[in-house]
Each structure stands twice: as C-alpha cells, then as structure tokens.
Design a protein around this motif. Sequence first.
Motif, mmCIF file in Angstrom:
data_model
loop_
_atom_site.group_PDB
_atom_site.id
_atom_site.type_symbol
_atom_site.label_atom_id
_atom_site.label_comp_id
_atom_site.label_asym_id
_atom_site.label_seq_id
_atom_site.Cartn_x
_atom_site.Cartn_y
_atom_site.Cartn_z
ATOM 1 N N TRP A 160 29.765 42.228 25.805
ATOM 2 C CA TRP A 160 30.781 41.219 25.519
ATOM 3 C C TRP A 160 31.396 41.330 24.125
ATOM 4 C CZ3 TRP A 160 26.232 39.610 28.152
ATOM 5 C CH2 TRP A 160 26.440 39.314 29.509
ATOM 6 N N GLY A 161 31.041 42.344 23.379
ATOM 7 C CA GLY A 161 31.619 42.509 22.055
ATOM 8 C C GLY A 161 31.065 41.501 21.062
ATOM 9 N N THR A 162 31.868 41.170 20.051
ATOM 10 C CA THR A 162 31.392 40.276 18.990
ATOM 11 C C THR A 162 31.069 38.877 19.507
ATOM 12 O OG1 THR A 162 33.695 39.761 18.453
ATOM 13 C CG2 THR A 162 32.618 41.524 17.187
ATOM 14 N N GLY A 163 31.663 38.473 20.627
ATOM 15 C CA GLY A 163 31.340 37.163 21.197
ATOM 16 C C GLY A 163 29.919 37.080 21.702
ATOM 17 N N GLY A 164 29.277 38.231 21.921
ATOM 18 C CA GLY A 164 27.897 38.238 22.417
ATOM 19 C C GLY A 164 26.892 37.675 21.433
ATOM 20 N N GLN A 165 27.289 37.646 20.134
ATOM 21 C CA GLN A 165 26.358 37.101 19.140
ATOM 22 C C GLN A 165 26.108 35.613 19.342
ATOM 23 O OE1 GLN A 165 28.147 37.491 15.275
ATOM 24 N NE2 GLN A 165 30.108 36.706 15.985
ATOM 25 N N GLN A 166 26.982 34.927 20.065
ATOM 26 C CA GLN A 166 26.802 33.503 20.307
ATOM 27 C C GLN A 166 25.604 33.225 21.211
ATOM 28 O OE1 GLN A 166 28.453 31.038 18.822
ATOM 29 N NE2 GLN A 166 29.555 32.591 17.633
ATOM 30 N N MET A 167 25.173 34.240 21.999
ATOM 31 C CA MET A 167 24.038 34.039 22.905
ATOM 32 C C MET A 167 22.762 33.751 22.126
ATOM 33 S SD MET A 167 24.542 36.739 26.005
ATOM 34 C CE MET A 167 25.728 36.383 27.294
ATOM 35 N N GLY A 168 22.504 34.544 21.104
ATOM 36 C CA GLY A 168 21.310 34.318 20.293
ATOM 37 C C GLY A 168 21.355 32.995 19.558
ATOM 38 N N PHE A 169 22.557 32.670 19.014
ATOM 39 C CA PHE A 169 22.714 31.396 18.301
ATOM 40 C C PHE A 169 22.500 30.222 19.245
ATOM 41 C CE2 PHE A 169 25.419 27.855 16.895
ATOM 42 C CZ PHE A 169 24.912 27.649 15.619
ATOM 43 N N SER A 170 23.070 30.294 20.456
ATOM 44 C CA SER A 170 22.897 29.232 21.445
ATOM 45 C C SER A 170 21.439 29.069 21.838
ATOM 46 C CB SER A 170 23.749 29.541 22.673
ATOM 47 O OG SER A 170 23.549 28.584 23.685
ATOM 48 N N ALA A 171 20.727 30.213 21.978
ATOM 49 C CA ALA A 171 19.307 30.158 22.332
ATOM 50 C C ALA A 171 18.495 29.483 21.231
ATOM 51 C CB ALA A 171 18.777 31.566 22.596
ATOM 52 N N ALA A 172 18.832 29.781 19.974
ATOM 53 C CA ALA A 172 18.117 29.167 18.849
ATOM 54 C C ALA A 172 18.324 27.661 18.823
ATOM 55 C CB ALA A 172 18.578 29.793 17.529
ATOM 56 N N MET A 173 19.558 27.222 19.051
ATOM 57 C CA MET A 173 19.842 25.790 19.058
ATOM 58 C C MET A 173 19.117 25.090 20.219
ATOM 59 S SD MET A 173 21.635 25.010 16.442
ATOM 60 C CE MET A 173 20.569 26.218 15.626
ATOM 61 N N LYS A 174 19.076 25.766 21.359
ATOM 62 C CA LYS A 174 18.387 25.193 22.517
ATOM 63 C C LYS A 174 16.899 25.021 22.228
ATOM 64 C CE LYS A 174 19.638 26.871 26.442
ATOM 65 N NZ LYS A 174 19.795 27.814 27.587
ATOM 66 N N SER A 220 2.093 28.977 16.213
ATOM 67 C CA SER A 220 3.316 28.257 16.576
ATOM 68 C C SER A 220 4.559 29.104 16.287
ATOM 69 C CB SER A 220 3.395 26.934 15.815
ATOM 70 O OG SER A 220 2.298 26.109 16.115
ATOM 71 N N CYS A 221 4.579 29.759 15.131
ATOM 72 C CA CYS A 221 5.732 30.611 14.795
ATOM 73 C C CYS A 221 5.836 31.789 15.759
ATOM 74 C CB CYS A 221 5.614 31.121 13.359
ATOM 75 S SG CYS A 221 5.845 29.830 12.115
ATOM 76 N N MET A 222 4.694 32.361 16.107
ATOM 77 C CA MET A 222 4.717 33.488 17.044
ATOM 78 C C MET A 222 5.326 33.073 18.375
ATOM 79 S SD MET A 222 1.511 35.491 18.789
ATOM 80 C CE MET A 222 1.113 34.036 19.767
ATOM 81 N N PHE A 223 4.888 31.915 18.900
ATOM 82 C CA PHE A 223 5.405 31.455 20.187
ATOM 83 C C PHE A 223 6.892 31.104 20.099
ATOM 84 C CE2 PHE A 223 1.114 31.186 21.775
ATOM 85 C CZ PHE A 223 1.282 31.374 23.125
ATOM 86 N N MET A 224 7.326 30.551 18.995
ATOM 87 C CA MET A 224 8.745 30.206 18.864
ATOM 88 C C MET A 224 9.612 31.460 18.843
ATOM 89 S SD MET A 224 8.847 26.886 16.352
ATOM 90 C CE MET A 224 10.568 26.566 16.716
ATOM 91 N N TRP A 225 9.163 32.516 18.159
ATOM 92 C CA TRP A 225 9.908 33.766 18.163
ATOM 93 C C TRP A 225 9.963 34.359 19.568
ATOM 94 C CZ3 TRP A 225 13.328 35.297 14.951
ATOM 95 C CH2 TRP A 225 13.226 35.013 13.589
ATOM 96 N N ILE A 226 8.846 34.284 20.290
ATOM 97 C CA ILE A 226 8.811 34.829 21.651
ATOM 98 C C ILE A 226 9.776 34.076 22.559
ATOM 99 C CG2 ILE A 226 7.364 35.034 23.720
ATOM 100 C CD1 ILE A 226 5.028 35.727 21.872
ATOM 101 N N ILE A 227 9.766 32.752 22.460
ATOM 102 C CA ILE A 227 10.656 31.949 23.302
ATOM 103 C C ILE A 227 12.116 32.218 22.952
ATOM 104 C CG2 ILE A 227 11.369 29.596 23.871
ATOM 105 C CD1 ILE A 227 8.450 28.746 23.424
ATOM 106 N N LEU A 228 12.410 32.346 21.663
ATOM 107 C CA LEU A 228 13.776 32.634 21.236
ATOM 108 C C LEU A 228 14.254 33.964 21.818
ATOM 109 C CD1 LEU A 228 16.249 31.953 19.526
ATOM 110 C CD2 LEU A 228 15.098 33.019 17.572
#
Length: 447
Positions: free
Chosen positions: A40-54, A286-294
């Motif tokens: 999706w090009g540069t718009g694909g970076q929003q996927m990671g950001f959206s996942a972090a917010m979720k 806790s940090c390990m699990f949060m990174w995995i979920i992200l």
Amino acid sequence: MPQEMIALLMFSTMLLLMMTGQRVFGIIGFVAVVASLALWGTGGQQMGFSAAMKLMKWYPMLTLPMFVFMGYVMSETRLAEDLYRMFHVWFGPVPGGLAIGTILLMVLISAMNGLSVAGMAIGSTIALPELLRRGYDKRMVTGVIQAGSSLGILIPPSVVLVLYAMIARAPVSQLWLAGIVPGLLMAALFILYIALRCRLSPRLGPALDAEERAAITSAEKMRLLGAGLLPLFIFAAMMVPFVKGYTSLVESSVIGVATTTLAAVIKRRFTRQVFEVATRNTLGISCMFMWIILAALSFGAVFDGLGAVKAIEGLFVDRLHMGPWTILILMQLSFLLMGMFLDDTAMLVIVAPLYVPLVAQLDLGLPPDQVLIWYGVLYTITCQIAYLTPPFGYNLFLMRAFAPREITMLDIYRSVTPFVVMMAIALALVMIFPQIALWLPQTIYGQ
C-alpha cells in the motif's frame, strides 16, 4: 500476485527469519511493516500506528501486569510452600498422595498466576526434592510436575487467553470462564491416573509411614489447613465479586493483588527485595506481551487488508473440498507440530491472523460468538500438549533446567507420555462436547 501467494510469502519469510534467533515480536512486526509498505505504499505505515492505538485503548490489558505481579509475590514470599505443606500432611497417607497434592498445588498456583513457567518453578523447587526424598519414582515425579504446570495457561487468569482474546477480538472474561471446567477436567484426569497407577504399583508413590503420620498432631493439621487455605481465600476474594457482577475484570485483578500483598505483609514476608523482584519481573513480562500483541495486530491488519482469509477458505473448502471438522483437526495438528519448536505465544501470533477468522466462518454448529470462545480453549489445550511433546517441548527443557542430574533427558521424555494421553482425551472431549467449555460462560452471562 495472487492473495494466496502473498500470504505464503509472508509466512515463509517469517519462519525463515525465525531461524536467525531474533525476538519473535521483532520478526513478526518487521514482516508486517515491510508487507504493508510494499502493498500500500506510504499509507501502509498507518496499520502499525492503528494497531498501537488499539492496544493502548484495550482496557482488559491492565489485568496482565496485575496477575503476573500477584504470582511473583506468592512465589517470592513462599506462600506456596505453606500450601504444599498442607497437601503433604493431608494427602500423604494415601498411595501417590503427595503427587496428587502436587497436581492440586499446581491448580491453585495456576489460579494465582496464569503462567506455565511459574508453576514449573514452584513445583520443581518445592515439590520435586520432597517427592524424590520420599522415594517416589523419578519418572512419575517429573511427569506430574510438567503436566501440572501446563494447567497455568488454561485455568484463569490465563495470560495466554488474554493474548488470544486480543487477537481474536473475543471477551477475556468469557474465555477465562470457558477455561475453568476443561482445566478442572484435565486435573481430575491427572489425579485419576496417579491414584490408579499408585494403587496398582504402590512403589511408584509410597504413602507416609505410620510413625511419621503419628507424629503429626491434629492441631498441626488444622494449623496447616488454615495456612494452606489462604490462596483459596485470595482466589475467592478476587473471583466472587467478578462472577456476581459487582466488579469488572480489571477491578477484580486489583483486588487479587491487594489481597495477596496484604497476606504477605501480615505474614511479615513482604520485604523490599520481594517487591523489587516482583516488580522487575512483572515489567519485563508485561512489556514482552505488549510487543507481541502489537506485532500480531499489525500482521493481522495486513491479512485483513489482503482478504487472504477468504482466499484460503476457498482453497480448503471449494478446491480441496474439506469439511469443517477436517480443517479444524488439521489446525490442531499444525499447533502440535509447531509446538515442537515454538512457545505458545509465538504459535498464536504466527497463525492467529489466518486461523481465527477461518474458524469463525466454518459451519461447526455453534453460534458465531461462541465459536471463538470454544476455539480459544481448544487452542490452549493443544498448546499444553505441545508443551510436553518431544523432542523440543517447552516444558521438557524447563524440567531439564530444574531437575537434578540423576534425572536424564530420556526420563523426562518418557515421564510425560501418560499425561499427554490424558490431555488428548480432554481435548477430544471438549471437541465432541463443546458445552464442557461453553456451559459456564453461558450460565454466568445468561444471568
């Protein structure tokens, strides 16, 4: 490029990168980011950001550090030792009684912690030396501790089910309730096996001798009963308000932490060192699990955007003409295969973006909202089996790290065979009779 080929390329790249020995969440996140930018090009970076917010907005995630901290406080303040001493006195006169008490200890530790490794550490440091000293068969002993510790990922508060809930978008509270009856069923099968085996061959699990039993007074028995019931009180203080609807899941976890800490303070065992060790370990896990979920959420977002699940469903159902139960069984077999090389969180993160939506669309005779609850229990039981499956089962190598030198790797491999059979029976029962897992959440939420 066809959707199936893109999905295959993503999975094969991820598995290839795992051979480098890098962190699982780093590999999965890297593949997700590269795939999203390529598609999706540069718009694909929003996927990671959206996942972090979720992830940051997912309120039940607050339960994770609470329950991990509670388990470490119990372990570091030796509250579990009091519990094992109670089982030692009350079950010791029965052939195999200490092994049965060890399974019950693991059940209660699982209800306090939610991690398999915590049960393994406590069982290996408290129960293992005592059982060997009492003349218990070394294979029986190692099998009991490994099987009992695996209950930690099924009996609530299971951390694995929290991770599954996030990825599958399923309610954690219902998943936890769904794990209670199958977890107790599995523990009952373990106890039944131990009781029958030691009755037929008493040398495998000798009872306490008459002289030692006579030395234990009734007052001592009652004192130990009170000390041993403390973890039960903690569990009740935490879960009863939640089941009754007085508190939310997060509020119940706070009650559990507060009650455990108060008990340790009253017993004068809550020192600065205990607090520091528990806090550091809780932060790390806790940090390990949060990174995995992200990473998992980012990976799943690419799959959703591709529509790869629909394509793979068409491959299985339309082209290969597989029935829903055949597909489900193949999924479970793939978990067993992966469990020889990966831990439970890695397995879930790798295949959940594919398996969870596929299961939701299979015609398995259950309401859509209940299918994912039921499948979460099936996945967790399969992980338990994979934990004990040679050659690279997770618990097998943990046992090797804790066990004395006289217990060989071959002993550890052979010790788990009967318990794997019991787990397979439990898995088959839950698959054939889904209400074993679904009855309790339906009853509680129906009220």
